[in-house]
Design an enzyme around this catalytic site. Structure first.
Site, mmCIF file in Angstrom:
data_model
loop_
_atom_site.group_PDB
_atom_site.id
_atom_site.type_symbol
_atom_site.label_atom_id
_atom_site.label_comp_id
_atom_site.label_asym_id
_atom_site.label_seq_id
_atom_site.Cartn_x
_atom_site.Cartn_y
_atom_site.Cartn_z
ATOM 1 N N THR A 107 0.833 -1.208 0.000
ATOM 2 C CA THR A 107 0.000 0.000 0.000
ATOM 3 C C THR A 107 0.868 1.258 0.000
ATOM 4 O O THR A 107 1.991 1.220 0.469
ATOM 5 C CB THR A 107 -0.876 -0.058 1.267
ATOM 6 N N VAL A 167 -12.942 -5.355 1.778
ATOM 7 C CA VAL A 167 -12.404 -4.002 1.902
ATOM 8 C C VAL A 167 -11.525 -3.956 3.142
ATOM 9 O O VAL A 167 -11.921 -4.419 4.208
ATOM 10 C CB VAL A 167 -13.549 -2.966 2.004
ATOM 11 N N GLY A 168 -10.315 -3.416 2.987
ATOM 12 C CA GLY A 168 -9.381 -3.325 4.109
ATOM 13 C C GLY A 168 -9.497 -1.990 4.836
ATOM 14 O O GLY A 168 -10.524 -1.302 4.764
ATOM 15 N N ASP A 169 -8.423 -1.635 5.526
ATOM 16 C CA ASP A 169 -8.419 -0.411 6.348
ATOM 17 C C ASP A 169 -8.235 0.867 5.529
ATOM 18 O O ASP A 169 -8.601 1.950 5.972
ATOM 19 C CB ASP A 169 -7.278 -0.501 7.363
ATOM 20 N N THR A 225 -0.190 1.056 6.691
ATOM 21 C CA THR A 225 -0.047 -0.092 5.794
ATOM 22 C C THR A 225 0.147 -1.340 6.637
ATOM 23 O O THR A 225 0.878 -1.329 7.630
ATOM 24 C CB THR A 225 1.128 0.063 4.828
ATOM 25 N N GLY A 226 -0.515 -2.423 6.232
ATOM 26 C CA GLY A 226 -0.359 -3.665 6.979
ATOM 27 C C GLY A 226 -1.603 -4.521 6.869
ATOM 28 O O GLY A 226 -2.418 -4.351 5.960
ATOM 29 N N GLY A 248 -4.875 -5.165 7.100
ATOM 30 C CA GLY A 248 -5.937 -4.175 7.217
ATOM 31 C C GLY A 248 -6.985 -4.473 8.273
ATOM 32 O O GLY A 248 -7.463 -3.566 8.965
HETATM 33 N N1 ASP Z 1 -3.625 -2.363 4.512
HETATM 34 C C1 ASP Z 1 -3.892 -2.895 3.206
HETATM 35 C C2 ASP Z 1 -5.144 -3.715 3.220
HETATM 36 O O1 ASP Z 1 -5.365 -4.438 4.168
HETATM 37 C C3 ASP Z 1 -2.784 -3.758 2.708
HETATM 38 C C4 ASP Z 1 -1.436 -3.090 2.651
HETATM 39 O O2 ASP Z 1 -1.115 -2.266 3.523
HETATM 40 O O3 ASP Z 1 -0.661 -3.417 1.725
HETATM 41 O O4 ASP Z 1 -5.880 -3.663 2.266
#
Ligand code: ASP
Length: 320
Positions: A188, A217-219, A238-239, A241
């Site tokens: 991300t 859907v993520g964070d 990022t992480g 989510g």
């Molecule tokens: N946080 C993002 C998600 O969960 C993934 C990412 O940080 O690469 O969609």
């Protein structure tokens, strides 16, 4: 008044020096430096924090090295579903889009929602229709394609079928580890900035996690989870989510400062190193406060990241 500053990230994960070859390291470093210079220029010319983060994330979306816009990861069905958000700390206006499949720059759609809609979050076809009505560029899904993401998705499909995160790939593959684990990285992208007036803004954009279920859907587009800005702090995450949603991670950085009087550094550290870790959340965030302090904590091996203060050289880091 603070010295204007912008910070960016291109995702966290198992990014180790051992697994990175010199050419790739140069590519990532150069890409991050260019984006920082563009954001720095916006701020130097008196642009707002909101303009600087929008421009930085737009450029990161156009760069195929990162999991946002071109270079996005694939869903379990082999499709692309992108999420993005932007928030203006000065006004608390926010805009976000989720599950979009045809927008070249989801962050510009999020910005259009912020500016031209009474709503905050649009999803799927409705988000695309809104963006199109705002004159934003639509693309066919092939636009997002990169061979590397396609290969990564095929490895994930051959594995447990579980969703995978982004930047762990190269590292573990190089060690000859299980190719499934090899794809645990988070690519991300995001930006936070404090402008010359002390106003803050944040933007985040992603293709999500490799092999995610359609509709997941993520964070990233969830205000307060993967993206947040107010008059105290601006945060982009990022992480994993789901854990960032459950800890309301981005908002919590500001909240701990406001309610508990923590510094930016201490607040960001507690969120990433304690609260997320407590529920097995992996990743990191970038944060800036109204005094121009910057914090870039992560609990993974590495995070693509950089900081540029107006009038100073840009700084880029990859590893811990
Ligand atoms: N946080 C993002 C998600 O969960 C993934 C990412 O940080 O690469 O969609």
């Amino acid at each position: 008044m603070p010295q204007a500053v912008i910070a960016i990230h291109g995702g966290a994960g198992t990014i180790t020096r051992a697994a990175m070859d010199a050419r790739r390291e140069r590519e990532y470093t150069a890409a991050l430096e260019q984006v920082l210079q563009s954001g720095q220029r916006v701020l130097a010319e008196g642009g707002s924090a909101l303009d600087a983060v929008t421009e930085a994330v737009r450029l990161l979306e156009d760069c195929p090295l990162f999991n946002a816009g071109k270079g996005a990861v694939l869903t379990h069905a082999g499709t692309y579903e992108l999420d993005a958000a932007v928030m203006d700390g000065a006004t608390r206006n926010a805009g976000a889009v989720a599950c979009v499949k045809r927008l070249r720059n989801p962050v510009l759609a999020a910005r259009a929602v912020l500016e031209h809609s009474e709503h905050v979050l649009f999803a799927a076809e409705g988000a695309e229709a809104f963006a199109q009505a705002q004159g934003l560029e639509l693309v066919s899904p092939d636009y997002y394609f990169t061979q590397a993401r396609h290969d990564q998705w095929q490895r994930a499909q051959a594995g447990t079928g579980m969703a995978l995160l982004d930047h762990d790939a190269a590292a573990l593959a190089a060690k000859g580890a299980d190719p499934l684990d090899a794809d645990k990285k988070f690519g991300t992208v995001g930006a936070v900035a404090c402008d010359a007036n002390g106003n803050l803004a944040a933007a985040t954009s992603t293709g999500g996690v490799t092999n995610k279920q359609v509709g997941r859907v993520g964070d990233t587009p969830v205000i307060g989870a993967g993206c947040y800005a107010d008059d105290i702090a601006a945060v982009s995450a990022t992480g994993t989510g789901e854990m960032f949603i459950r800890t309301v991670a981005a908002f919590d950085v500001s909240a701990q400062m406001r309610y508990a009087g923590l510094s930016l550094e201490e607040s960001a550290r507690r969120v990433v190193m304690e609260k997320l870790v407590a529920i097995h959340g992996r990743g990191g965030l970038i944060a800036v406060d109204r005094d121009g302090n910057v914090s870039l904590p992560f609990n993974t091996e590495g995070m693509y990241r950089g900081v540029a203060r107006v009038g100073e050289p840009v700084n880029v880091w990859i590893y811990g």
